[in-house]
Write an enzyme that holds these catalytic residues in place. Structure first.
Site, short mmCIF file in Angstrom:
data_model
loop_
_atom_site.label_atom_id
_atom_site.label_comp_id
_atom_site.label_asym_id
_atom_site.label_seq_id
_atom_site.Cartn_x
_atom_site.Cartn_y
_atom_site.Cartn_z
N HIS A 10 0.82 -1.21 0.00
CA HIS A 10 0.00 0.00 0.00
C HIS A 10 0.86 1.27 0.00
O HIS A 10 1.61 1.49 0.96
CB HIS A 10 -0.88 -0.03 1.25
CG HIS A 10 -1.79 1.13 1.41
ND1 HIS A 10 -1.74 1.97 2.50
CD2 HIS A 10 -2.79 1.60 0.61
CE1 HIS A 10 -2.68 2.89 2.38
NE2 HIS A 10 -3.32 2.69 1.25
N HIS A 52 -0.39 10.63 -2.22
CA HIS A 52 -1.70 10.31 -1.67
C HIS A 52 -2.60 11.52 -1.53
O HIS A 52 -3.76 11.52 -1.96
CB HIS A 52 -1.58 9.62 -0.30
CG HIS A 52 -2.92 9.31 0.29
ND1 HIS A 52 -3.58 10.18 1.13
CD2 HIS A 52 -3.74 8.25 0.13
CE1 HIS A 52 -4.74 9.66 1.46
NE2 HIS A 52 -4.87 8.49 0.87
O1 G3P Z 1 -6.67 1.58 -2.37
C1 G3P Z 1 -6.81 1.32 -1.03
C2 G3P Z 1 -6.53 2.52 -0.19
O2 G3P Z 1 -5.36 3.12 -0.65
C3 G3P Z 1 -7.65 3.50 -0.21
O3 G3P Z 1 -7.51 4.54 0.68
O4 G3P Z 1 -6.81 6.76 1.46
O5 G3P Z 1 -5.18 4.88 1.53
O6 G3P Z 1 -5.83 5.88 -0.64
P1 G3P Z 1 -6.27 5.55 0.75
MG MG Z 2 -4.80 4.58 -2.04
#
Ligand code: G3P
Ligand code: MG
Length: 245
Positions: A10, A52
């Site tokens: 992630h 992000h």
């Molecule tokens: O794609 C999963 C996750 O990344 C979604 O939330 O805020 O971490 O981008 P965020």
């Molecule tokens: Mg994400």
């Protein structure tokens, strides 16, 4: 027994290096993550960049919205120092730069389109063009909380897989996925119940859950039969899932 889930790093291996930077992606490759998740925005001069937040403030030494900064301006900022001194000098990456870096990697890239609260006109077409140019259409899944954006992706390139991001306990999400034309759902992990995973499997819908870092959550998702687990600790998830399945 279900197949082992694909472990997605992630924002890269973001527990160990500054999120969405080359250092975090290199660590994901070293840990042999099967997938990498990234977030993308458009710069002032229309370049697809990996970050992000809408603003650079939290993860760099700069301030302001990505949409108000050119790529040249963004490249002057440090995206590593906030995490630790070891990462001073990390800079923002364009999607093209990441794809060049991953050219020999056979994992799955999950590109999350950040299309809200800000809307980036033309982001979908730019992403599709870049994926074509760098021959990554087949091994990419596009996700977003903005499902209109994902529909736009499908219109531009029907063969590109899309995953519907959501938070909460949707009723029969496999039906919604089929209605939208999505190959996958991307639910927040704690909203998943076994029957949803089961019905998605029965209906050919992929389930990629996010963002699970605790061993007990990772184990429950793997035992429950999800196809993918999005995590900040891919090394932990790979170890756990290889032991149990
Ligand atoms: O794609 C999963 C996750 O990344 C979604 O939330 O805020 O971490 O981008 P965020
Ligand atoms: Mg994400």
């Amino acid at each position: 027994m279900n197949n082992k889930p694909i472990i997605y790093a992630h924002r890269g291996s973001s527990a160990y290096a500054p999120e969405n930077t080359e250092a975090a992606f290199v660590r994901a490759l070293e840990m042999q993550a099967g997938g990498i998740e990234i977030d993308v925005h458009l710069s002032k001069d229309g370049r697809v960049v990996i970050c992000h937040d809408e603003k650079v403030d939290r993860v760099s030494n700069g301030t302001g919205y990505i949409k108000d900064l050119t790529l040249k301006e963004l490249k002057t900022l440090d995206f590593g120092a906030w995490f630790s001194d070891e990462f001073i000098g990390e800079s923002i990456l364009t999607l093209e730069e990441l794809l060049e870096m991953l050219s020999d990697w056979d994992g799955i890239l999950n590109i999350e389109l950040k299309q809200g609260p800000l809307q980036y006109e033309g982001l979908e077409a730019k992403v599709v063009n870049i994926l074509h140019k760098l021959k990554r259409v087949d091994s990419t899944i596009i996700s977003s909380f903005n499902h209109y954006s994902l529909r736009a992706i499908k219109e531009l390139e029907p063969s590109l897989k899309i995953g519907l991001l959501y938070v909460g306990g949707l009723v029969e999400p496999w039906k919604y996925a089929k209605y939208v034309g999505a190959e996958a759902i991307h639910p927040v992990f704690y909203s998943l119940v076994p029957s949803v995973i089961h019905e998605c499997r029965e209906n050919g819908i992929i389930v990629n859950a996010w963002t699970a870092d605790k061993p007990e959550h990772i184990q429950a998702l793997a035992l429950g039969g999800v196809h993918g687990i999005i995590t900040n600790v891919p090394d932990v998830a790979i170890k756990l899932t290889s032991q149990m399945l």
